[in-house]
Design a protein around this motif. Sequence first.
Motif, PDB file in Angstrom:
ATOM      1  N   PRO A  14      -7.701  19.380 -35.447  1.00  0.00           N
ATOM      2  CA  PRO A  14      -8.585  18.811 -34.422  1.00  0.00           C
ATOM      3  C   PRO A  14      -9.039  17.418 -34.820  1.00  0.00           C
ATOM      4  N   VAL A  15      -9.150  16.535 -33.841  1.00  0.00           N
ATOM      5  CA  VAL A  15      -9.494  15.133 -34.097  1.00  0.00           C
ATOM      6  C   VAL A  15     -10.899  14.858 -33.571  1.00  0.00           C
ATOM      7  N   PRO A  16     -11.750  14.243 -34.381  1.00  0.00           N
ATOM      8  CA  PRO A  16     -13.107  13.941 -33.908  1.00  0.00           C
ATOM      9  C   PRO A  16     -13.088  12.869 -32.825  1.00  0.00           C
ATOM     10  N   PRO A  17     -14.097  12.862 -31.963  1.00  0.00           N
ATOM     11  CA  PRO A  17     -14.171  11.812 -30.935  1.00  0.00           C
ATOM     12  C   PRO A  17     -14.303  10.436 -31.571  1.00  0.00           C
ATOM     13  N   PRO A  18     -13.848   9.399 -30.883  1.00  0.00           N
ATOM     14  CA  PRO A  18     -14.015   8.038 -31.418  1.00  0.00           C
ATOM     15  C   PRO A  18     -15.488   7.650 -31.450  1.00  0.00           C
ATOM     16  N   LEU A  19     -15.808   6.731 -32.337  1.00  0.00           N
ATOM     17  CA  LEU A  19     -17.181   6.253 -32.429  1.00  0.00           C
ATOM     18  C   LEU A  19     -17.521   5.397 -31.210  1.00  0.00           C
ATOM     19  N   TRP A  20     -18.755   5.515 -30.776  1.00  0.00           N
ATOM     20  CA  TRP A  20     -19.232   4.677 -29.675  1.00  0.00           C
ATOM     21  C   TRP A  20     -20.686   4.307 -29.934  1.00  0.00           C
ATOM     22  N   PRO A  21     -21.085   3.066 -29.759  1.00  0.00           N
ATOM     23  CA  PRO A  21     -20.226   1.955 -29.347  1.00  0.00           C
ATOM     24  C   PRO A  21     -19.299   1.501 -30.472  1.00  0.00           C
ATOM     25  N   ARG A  22     -18.187   0.867 -30.076  1.00  0.00           N
ATOM     26  CA  ARG A  22     -17.262   0.355 -31.072  1.00  0.00           C
ATOM     27  C   ARG A  22     -17.747  -0.987 -31.627  1.00  0.00           C
ATOM     28  N   SER A  23     -17.166  -1.359 -32.747  1.00  0.00           N
ATOM     29  CA  SER A  23     -17.638  -2.557 -33.450  1.00  0.00           C
ATOM     30  C   SER A  23     -17.368  -3.836 -32.667  1.00  0.00           C
ATOM     31  N   THR A  24     -16.342  -3.797 -31.809  1.00  0.00           N
ATOM     32  CA  THR A  24     -15.988  -4.974 -31.013  1.00  0.00           C
ATOM     33  C   THR A  24     -16.273  -4.718 -29.548  1.00  0.00           C
ATOM     34  N   SER A  25     -16.970  -5.633 -28.907  1.00  0.00           N
ATOM     35  CA  SER A  25     -17.268  -5.473 -27.485  1.00  0.00           C
ATOM     36  C   SER A  25     -16.018  -5.695 -26.654  1.00  0.00           C
ATOM     37  N   THR A  26     -16.040  -5.180 -25.438  1.00  0.00           N
ATOM     38  CA  THR A  26     -14.883  -5.280 -24.556  1.00  0.00           C
ATOM     39  C   THR A  26     -14.984  -6.505 -23.659  1.00  0.00           C
ATOM     40  N   THR A  27     -13.894  -7.259 -23.610  1.00  0.00           N
ATOM     41  CA  THR A  27     -13.824  -8.465 -22.780  1.00  0.00           C
ATOM     42  C   THR A  27     -13.748  -8.087 -21.305  1.00  0.00           C
ATOM     43  N   ARG A  28     -14.357  -8.877 -20.456  1.00  0.00           N
ATOM     44  CA  ARG A  28     -14.223  -8.704 -19.005  1.00  0.00           C
ATOM     45  C   ARG A  28     -13.200  -9.718 -18.493  1.00  0.00           C
ATOM     46  N   ILE A  29     -12.072  -9.235 -18.038  1.00  0.00           N
ATOM     47  CA  ILE A  29     -11.033 -10.100 -17.478  1.00  0.00           C
ATOM     48  C   ILE A  29     -11.373 -10.379 -16.019  1.00  0.00           C
ATOM     49  N   GLU A  30     -11.193 -11.629 -15.607  1.00  0.00           N
ATOM     50  CA  GLU A  30     -11.689 -12.054 -14.297  1.00  0.00           C
ATOM     51  C   GLU A  30     -10.644 -12.006 -13.186  1.00  0.00           C
ATOM     52  N   ASN A  31      -9.357 -12.224 -13.522  1.00  0.00           N
ATOM     53  CA  ASN A  31      -8.368 -12.359 -12.447  1.00  0.00           C
ATOM     54  C   ASN A  31      -6.963 -12.024 -12.956  1.00  0.00           C
ATOM     55  N   ASP A  32      -5.993 -12.110 -12.069  1.00  0.00           N
ATOM     56  CA  ASP A  32      -4.611 -11.751 -12.391  1.00  0.00           C
ATOM     57  C   ASP A  32      -4.020 -12.644 -13.476  1.00  0.00           C
ATOM     58  N   ALA A  33      -4.249 -13.940 -13.365  1.00  0.00           N
ATOM     59  CA  ALA A  33      -3.684 -14.871 -14.337  1.00  0.00           C
ATOM     60  C   ALA A  33      -4.223 -14.589 -15.735  1.00  0.00           C
ATOM     61  N   ASP A  34      -5.520 -14.305 -15.836  1.00  0.00           N
ATOM     62  CA  ASP A  34      -6.114 -13.978 -17.133  1.00  0.00           C
ATOM     63  C   ASP A  34      -5.520 -12.693 -17.698  1.00  0.00           C
ATOM     64  N   ALA A  35      -5.285 -11.723 -16.839  1.00  0.00           N
ATOM     65  CA  ALA A  35      -4.726 -10.449 -17.292  1.00  0.00           C
ATOM     66  C   ALA A  35      -3.347 -10.657 -17.925  1.00  0.00           C
ATOM     67  N   ILE A  36      -2.508 -11.437 -17.286  1.00  0.00           N
ATOM     68  CA  ILE A  36      -1.162 -11.691 -17.813  1.00  0.00           C
ATOM     69  C   ILE A  36      -1.238 -12.495 -19.115  1.00  0.00           C
ATOM     70  N   ARG A  37      -2.123 -13.473 -19.159  1.00  0.00           N
ATOM     71  CA  ARG A  37      -2.275 -14.283 -20.368  1.00  0.00           C
ATOM     72  C   ARG A  37      -2.735 -13.421 -21.549  1.00  0.00           C
ATOM     73  N   VAL A  38      -3.727 -12.582 -21.323  1.00  0.00           N
ATOM     74  CA  VAL A  38      -4.241 -11.717 -22.389  1.00  0.00           C
ATOM     75  C   VAL A  38      -3.158 -10.745 -22.853  1.00  0.00           C
ATOM     76  N   ALA A  39      -2.384 -10.200 -21.912  1.00  0.00           N
ATOM     77  CA  ALA A  39      -1.310  -9.272 -22.265  1.00  0.00           C
ATOM     78  C   ALA A  39      -0.260  -9.952 -23.137  1.00  0.00           C
ATOM     79  N   GLN A  40       0.073 -11.177 -22.814  1.00  0.00           N
ATOM     80  CA  GLN A  40       1.074 -11.906 -23.605  1.00  0.00           C
ATOM     81  C   GLN A  40       0.585 -12.164 -25.027  1.00  0.00           C
ATOM     82  N   LEU A  41      -0.674 -12.546 -25.172  1.00  0.00           N
ATOM     83  CA  LEU A  41      -1.234 -12.788 -26.500  1.00  0.00           C
ATOM     84  C   LEU A  41      -1.304 -11.498 -27.306  1.00  0.00           C
ATOM     85  N   LEU A  42      -1.755 -10.428 -26.670  1.00  0.00           N
ATOM     86  CA  LEU A  42      -1.863  -9.152 -27.363  1.00  0.00           C
ATOM     87  C   LEU A  42      -0.492  -8.635 -27.764  1.00  0.00           C
TER      88      LEU A  42
END
Length: 418
Positions: A14-42
């Motif tokens: 059995p696996v324990p649940p992940p910790l919350w909150p996580r150490s890194t906050s989650t980015t808010r992506i604003e639009n389609d172009a940003d989504a594609i750019r972030v995906a390419q970098l990641l």
Amino acid sequence: MSLSDPFVIGSGLPVPPPLWPRSTSTTRIENDADAIRVAQLLAAHLKQNAAAREQSDHFPLEELNQYSSSGLWGITVPRSHGGAGVSYATLGTVVQTIAAADGALAQIAQNHWAAVAVIASCGTENQKEELFGLILDGKRCGNAFSERGNKTLTDLKTQLVREGDHVIITGKKYYCTGALAADLVPIVAVDDQGLAWLAIADRNTEGLTVLNDWSAFGQRQTGSGTVLLENVKVPVTRVIPAWKSYLPDTPRPDSAISQFIQAAIDGGIAQGALDETVSFVKTRTRAWIDSHQDHAHEDPYTHHILGGLFARLSACRALLDVAGKTIDAALIHATPDTVAAAQIATAEAKIFTTELAIEATNRLFELAGTAATDTRYNLDRYWRNARTHTLHDPVRWKYAIVGDYYLNGAFPPLHAWS
């Protein structure tokens, strides 16, 4: 690495649940172009250690945290609820980009986006406000949908029973991609009338246990193992009537969305394999003696095979783009006709991505040569991942529903695998 570590792949623990909150906050992506750019970098980052990571026996929790904190998991949340509300054509590009770098990590998010679609189509405004807020803050949805040993995929034994302000769920689920590291676990369960509901439980709910027992030869790091449900209590406010998406007179394109993401994963795996083929042929493969060339990349037969594969990759991208736009149209105006059109466009894309993923990952070795089989390169991961993931639903039935649609005007069946 000890099997007492629950994050060891196939440990069965059995696996324990992940910790919350996580150490890194989650980015808010604003639009389609940003989504594609972030995906390419990641994707560029994930690709660096993809081969070694896939050979590891440890679940890739660090990389998964990077992926979800990038903001990409929230890009389909509607703009009316604070998300980017990107088009499904854009989501297809994002999924292909990530899958080309790491097919397993790409698949972990698949059921998350599918859950977002169900919340959007069948949830109340209060449910959307709560759940979309959690998702935009970075909470991940897993999956407790499928079961083993039943007559068919839709013949579910897991039931939910209403008790006051909660439902009680007991059952056993398998192929639960994403549940291992999820914050929220959407559970498909049926009521006493056989209607399917989506109950979204917190990962740390009493009686909900996730086992790390996935042992397939491909997509190894998806953690797609077992979820045990023993009198799990879920608030009624978290229970969504998923069955409403599949009413013949008022369907929603949820099934097309789920299948579309699967097809995009296969397209991405094919792209990753072709990129590796080009790199290996240009840097390591020897020219064949009868070619009378100095380098393997000058071989005209290699040109011919790769030309055909890349042409089909372009066709896959185009078909996925068409399918994404057809889904977008069905979301704006959902009718039996528009939903069927989305299903058919998605089925056409899935035929091509399935067959290309398998062929491209096989041709990699034919063109790269014997040296490519050296385990230090771990290039077989592409074939293993493609062969495993394309088994999600049989492509032979995609041919059947497409042919019946054009020949007889028959709409595809309304369920999550069509």
